[in-house]
Enzyme design. Structure first.
Site, PDB file in Angstrom:
ATOM      1  N   GLN A 130       2.496   2.070  14.138  1.00  0.00           N
ATOM      2  CA  GLN A 130       2.500   3.248  13.268  1.00  0.00           C
ATOM      3  C   GLN A 130       1.078   3.777  13.196  1.00  0.00           C
ATOM      4  OE1 GLN A 130       3.301   0.280  10.037  1.00  0.00           O
ATOM      5  NE2 GLN A 130       2.399   1.889   8.786  1.00  0.00           N
ATOM      6  N   GLU A 178       0.635  -3.083  12.806  1.00  0.00           N
ATOM      7  CA  GLU A 178       0.841  -4.534  12.718  1.00  0.00           C
ATOM      8  C   GLU A 178       1.236  -5.186  14.036  1.00  0.00           C
ATOM      9  OE1 GLU A 178       3.577  -4.492   9.487  1.00  0.00           O
ATOM     10  OE2 GLU A 178       2.015  -4.486   7.951  1.00  0.00           O
ATOM     11  N   TRP A 200       0.830  -1.220   0.000  1.00  0.00           N
ATOM     12  CA  TRP A 200       0.000   0.000   0.000  1.00  0.00           C
ATOM     13  C   TRP A 200       0.857   1.259   0.000  1.00  0.00           C
ATOM     14  CZ3 TRP A 200      -2.052   2.456   5.034  1.00  0.00           C
ATOM     15  CH2 TRP A 200      -1.112   2.303   6.074  1.00  0.00           C
TER      16      TRP A 200
END
Lengths: 774, 774
Positions: free
Chosen positions: A613, A499, A359
């Site tokens: 993040q 993640e 992405w």
């Protein structure tokens, strides 16, 4: 350059300081970092900044966009193809080994304006001979198959026999330093002396027999009179290495000019049986034309690109140059002529992430191209369109409908995420992103629409974009699971942008963007039905889209669950996130990077509220117009304290959001962190390749953050800038709906000029005020 | 061995000190010297002592006797075949690089008694992990296709994942460090994973498609319980490298045993289509049998060889061991079962002189084999017999008759001397030895007769030897030119053993030995006619030898010009030598080596009386019985002062002659220089390979010099020994006419015992006195 610089021939080529990136010292432990920083690429091929001389601890890499292979690797990976950089120099028979000679002077300069890498090395060997080697290399952006290296070799304090080896090295492997992953993707097809001199090395990828043909020839002249000085030439077949040895006499302080011409073609470009012929013809054409003409054409292309893409920050040279560095590499990495390739997470700068497309491309890099190089942006999206059939197969394979894009994409569009990796503690762990990090499918739909919204490229939308948006909307509709208890649709068992948390349910980012995707599909259906009914008929018939299915989209879309604490105005990153153990970051290292709060178990990060993040904040950057400032501020503040920034994708997004909610304090620092991620190697892995997403993010901070550019609810281009203290002026150009605009921002003023365009008049909003420009 | 030695498994294998050659420190600048010193060879194959771990500045070399190739090289050269030594070790993923780790302890031991190379290395890596690596390698002398490496790897202060790479490296080249000569002689045929684990790499020589198949498998056990510990195994095709990666857990201070089995066959041994099958079957047989049994069989062969070949010098450990070192390498370098190969000037220990066979073999090395290993001596001569047709072609090509042996011989028997080389000043020069250094043809005839004289092997003489002697005599007869003016036959335009003088006429050595050769042919004709008339008929008919031709031999022989100053009793090295500018050596360097006399022009050595190595003196060593002591002394003294010893062939011959003429002073020094030429690298080129001729010469000094053994005019084995001051006893064994004798020499006494033999009684002469032994 150094003392022995041939001012006329080299110094004149070098641009002004603001365009230059320097390396002033040779340190073999930094070789791999500089290989990335000094990578040259023309979108067709990437060539790491490995030294021609060869050195210890190097990790050479030459990558050709679209050439992938699996062999014994876990997944298909970008192939490290034969390395044609090698020019070994021998002074009176002794190899001038950088790691053994005394290096009296060492300088490399990346000239970003012209896309040229210069070097100047002054070496003293074991017996006191001092030799100067100076020159440059370039990878033509005009004829992407051509590359040239020019070296001036001067025996500074002696006269004698010098010799060089012209090398094409096919022994290269991927994951050179990791024996467990190390993979050879090439087999040798031909290693031959060319009839009129020079070497030809043809390899093939092992799985698909994709051929890569590289030809190279070296010409050596006396600098003063341009006479050919070669007195002995010998070709050696060294297995997978093709080497031509050239010997010549050189006298004290008289430079000799070594021109190396290189041509690369693959069987993606021409048919296999013509490959050698094409390479050879091109090689001799190039060599007989000489290097200068191609260099001129190459720099002319860079000039045209920079004319639009450059951003100037007056009053802050560091920021100005660091931003330019990011733009340089991003702009260099695209090939607007090849719709079968995209830009990888590490671009063509290294093997990191195996040359896969994430992405990162659509969400982080694409905005730069949309606004400065729309043709390239379209090509990047065409890559996704060309992979649409594979995405359909992916969906089918996973039990869904429509098109599901792979988390990691290579040349086939199939899922290429490795199943196994290593965690922060060095343990082997199962990687789940390829199975469940589904948001990429919405990210791509978002990017398609964003491109269209900025360019008005209706041709793209009608022929390609709409089909992507419809098929991804269809995917999401099938992906959602109906929860009867709450009468809602859920998306369970996913990984969001953060993640650290795997197998979560109802990730806000995913669910919100999935809803947006379905909704955009529905809006587009209405729009097409009204404005382009025959096109709609063609598309809907092609993909068998019925009114009944559309009704179902509406039903699902309206009931997708979005976790949101209305009282606290706080978005829950995913369902149950607030129940996780709460750690707040309160310590930072000397680089102002978060330190793991005390007591955190690195093997069980999923049990905490720490995030890797931007996740919620990321969504608010993408769809800023859908959230009011208070919500943005509350969520920004909450998540900022919990974001570890273990991805280079984070700082830029926090900087943009910080500037939007008035947290100016950290914005500049985050911007510089993002801009310098490779120059300063502040993630410690620059050697793996460029942080291309961070490069795109850096551009976004400049334009979306400091210039405060956004598209408002009414589709108007708007600016609410804020400049750091020392910035005097921020100026850049963009394409907006086919018009080329120049934006000049000072502390007091915002000027938007139309430089060229199709519209006679255009309305923009500056600090809320509607302005008409011509 | 080092502190962490597993005493039971390694220390028990190591012989007594007198059999051991040590390396106590790692110094990458000495890697190549030790590679030669620690070369293991079984006559079939030579394996340089390159470290399994790989290191900087190494020059790996694995050579198979008889495998030559030209490709882009000047001439056919011994092929550096695929290197199967590689075992790279990784501690928790980090390559234990000898050149980057801190080496806490490093020891290698060559056990000459058993032909085993031991090593023990203790390494500390960058993060403080200490790892011990100990073990050994051997190249079976029993089954020459088998080689084994055993390593014990111990994580000394940590527990973790260790891994090794088992490597067969086919990227090897010849002349690795010289880009002008560097040549790849192999192309890849197959690089494959073997079905039951392990790697197979098959290559082919480029010119002749001679196949070399190498298979290798690694087994890894826990040392304590012998369980297989491998938990992950991955084969990688890396182009010309075949690699298997093996991973295992190891715990602190618990050794893991790594056994590497290697099998090599070539298409000289088996047919191409069976090669892989044979290698694979042998590999699995070897691996399932385990290493120990083969090691036992291997050491048993060495025991048998040493039983005859060993020489003991009591009272001088240095001399004793240095001599043993020379015998070890000489004895190891022969393959008594392959009459198509010989021993090269550098044996199978390096690429120096391209693996070519010179007069070194017949004149310097052969005596050792004749007396201690007659079967091998016969095989070495059979190589020359098998090349006789090529020698006939050489003669024809050069306009001569009979058989002319090439100055440098490889596998075809054709002349393989390169035409171009580099002089002492680094200038490119024409090499003339291949054109005109003709004495080799007489040297070989001499060796044939010497073998026969010692062994009484009449079968060899009748079937092979006589044909060589006749054809070489015939060559010389045609080579001589009749000079009407002086009514003499001359041999003009030659190079004698002293190569400083090229294009000389009537070189004493050449002319004298040519005359000897023709004369020996004539004697042999008479002998055969009388004793073996039917054999004579067969031979003479085969080579069309007529009585008329024999008359011509007699005519030529009787009139060959021998330059000799009868008044001064001084032999003139060649016609006109005494008119050359006379320089006398009067300065010696710290190693007692001659220093160029002042004023000598190194580019014009041919204009001086300086000589490179024994020439006149050499002849007097070979045919000692033909010169009285006064002539020997006068010539020895004259030439000694003019010999620069720029060849390692010189010191031993001067030592022998010195001992014969009573110049005891320098004899011991010359002997030790010769014995230590490689151990001390006193010629500075040990890295190129063993000084095999010097090794043979060293043996000759011990036996012909100190023991004073010679065959007198009546064919009696004679002894006139002289022992250096500190030598208490010199003892050795020889075969003499089929009997095994033991010779024990002390200052006071000489004892000759018959250990086994065909003769009941034998007469020998000790210090002039005839003695009968039983």
């Amino acid at each position: 350059m150094a003392r022995y610089t041939l001012s006329d021939d080299i110094s004149n080529l070098i641009s002004d300081e603001k365009w230059l990136i320097f390396q002033d010292k040779y340190d073999n432990y930094l070789n791999q970092k500089y290989e990335t920083i000094f990578t040259l690429t023309n979108g067709y091929m990437g060539v790491r900044g490995t030294l021609e001389e060869g050195s210890n601890d190097e990790r050479p890499g030459i990558f050709i966009a679209g050439i992938f292979d699996k062999s014994e690797a876990q997944v298909r990976e970008i192939v490290n193809v034969q390395n044609w950089l090698g020019i070994k120099i021998y002074a009176e028979g002794n190899y001038l080994d950088l790691d053994k000679c005394h290096i009296l002077d060492f300088k490399r300069i990346l000239d970003m304006k012209r896309g040229i890498l210069f070097k100047s090395i002054l070496l003293k060997d074991g017996v006191g001979r001092v030799t100067s080697v100076e020159g440059y290399r370039f990878l033509s952006r005009c004829n992407v198959h051509r590359a040239g290296i020019k070296l001036y070799i001067t025996p500074v304090n002696y006269s004698g026999v010098l010799s060089v080896e012209n090398i094409i090295d096919g022994t290269v492997v991927n994951s050179k330093e990791n024996p467990k992953e190390r993979t050879k993707h090439l087999r040798l097809i031909e290693n031959a002396k060319l009839d009129e001199g020079g070497c030809y090395l043809e390899t093939a990828t092992r799985d698909d027999d994709t051929r890569i043909g590289v030809g190279s020839i070296v010409r050596i002249y006396d600098y003063a009179n341009k006479d050919n000085v070669v007195r002995f030439r010998r070709f050696s077949y060294l297995g997978e290495k093709s080497v031509e040895y050239l010997e010549f006499e050189a006298s004290e302080n008289n430079p000799v000019e070594v021109d190396k011409f290189v041509i690369t073609y693959t069987s993606r470009d021409v048919s296999k049986d013509k490959l050698k012929e094409v390479v050879t013809r091109e090689l001799y054409d190039f060599a007989s034309e000489g290097m200068d003409k191609e260099l001129l054409r190459h720099t002319a292309v860079y000039e045209r690109l920079w004319d639009v893409a450059d951003i100037n920050i007056e009053g802050d040279e560091d920021a100005d140059k660091a931003l330019r560095f990011n733009i340089f590499h991003l702009m260099s990495s695209v090939n607007a002529n090849d719709p079968m390739v995209s830009i990888a997470a590490k671009a063509l700068h290294g093997e990191g992430y195996k040359g896969h497309v994430f992405w990162d491309t659509e969400i982080f890099m694409l905005p730069f191209f949309i606004y400065t190089y729309p043709q390239a942006a379209r090509t990047l999206l065409m890559y996704r369109y060309n992979m649409l059939d594979a995405a359909r197969e992916n969906a089918l394979l996973n039990g869904f409908k429509g098109a599901q894009y792979p988390w990691e994409s290579a040349d086939t569009g199939k899922e290429e995420t490795p199943k196994w990796g290593v965690d922060y503690l060095g343990n082997q762990v199962r990687i789940w992103t390829g199975d469940i990090e589904h948001h990429i499918t919405a990210d791509i739909a978002f990017a398609v629409y964003e491109y269209y919204r900025v360019t008005d490229d209706i041709d793209f939308m009608l022929n390609y974009g709409a089909e992507i948006i419809f098929e991804t909307a269809r995917f999401w509709t099938s992906r959602c699971e109906y929860n009867e208890q709450f009468d809602r649709y859920e998306i369970n068992n996913v990984i969001g942008p953060d993640e650290f948390h795997e197998h979560v349910d109802n990730n806000f980012y995913t669910n919100y963007l999935a809803r947006w995707n379905i909704n955009k599909g529905l809006e587009l259906i209405d729009f097409l039905k009204e404005k382009y009914p025959s096109n709609y008929k063609t598309i809907s018939s092609k993909i068998c889209l019925t009114d009944k299915e559309i009704e179902n989209w509406k039903e699902v879309m309206s009931k997708i669950y979005i976790p949101f604490d209305r009282e606290r105005k706080l978005i829950e990153q995913f369902e149950g996130y607030f129940e996780k153990k709460d750690y707040v970051i309160d310590k930072f290292d000397e680089n102002n990077m978060p330190i793991w709060p005390e007591g955190v178990d690195l093997a069980r990060l999923g049990d905490t509220q720490l995030v890797k993040q931007a996740d919620v904040v990321m969504l608010m950057v993408l769809l800023g117009e859908e959230f009011d400032e208070e919500i943005k501020r509350i969520n920004y503040e909450y998540y900022k304290k919990r974001t570890m920034h273990k991805s280079s994708l984070g700082p830029s997004m926090y900087a943009i959001m910080g500037l939007k909610v008035g947290d100016y304090k950290d914005a500049y620092g985050s911007f510089m962190r993002s801009a310098n991620v490779d120059l300063e190697d502040n993630q410690g892995n620059t050697k793996e390749g460029l942080h291309a997403a961070s490069a795109g993010g850096t551009w976004q901070v400049a334009v979306y953050g400091f210039a405060g550019m956004y598209i408002d609810k009414d589709g108007l281009l708007s600016f609410t800038p804020w400049l750091p203290e020392k910035w005097k002026k921020l100026s850049y150009k963009i394409y907006w709906k086919g018009n080329l605009l120049q934006i000049i921002i000072t502390k007091d003023n915002v000027t938007v000029k139309m430089l060229e365009g199709k519209d006679e008049e255009l309305k923009v909003k500056i600090n809320g005020e509607l302005i008409s420009i011509k």
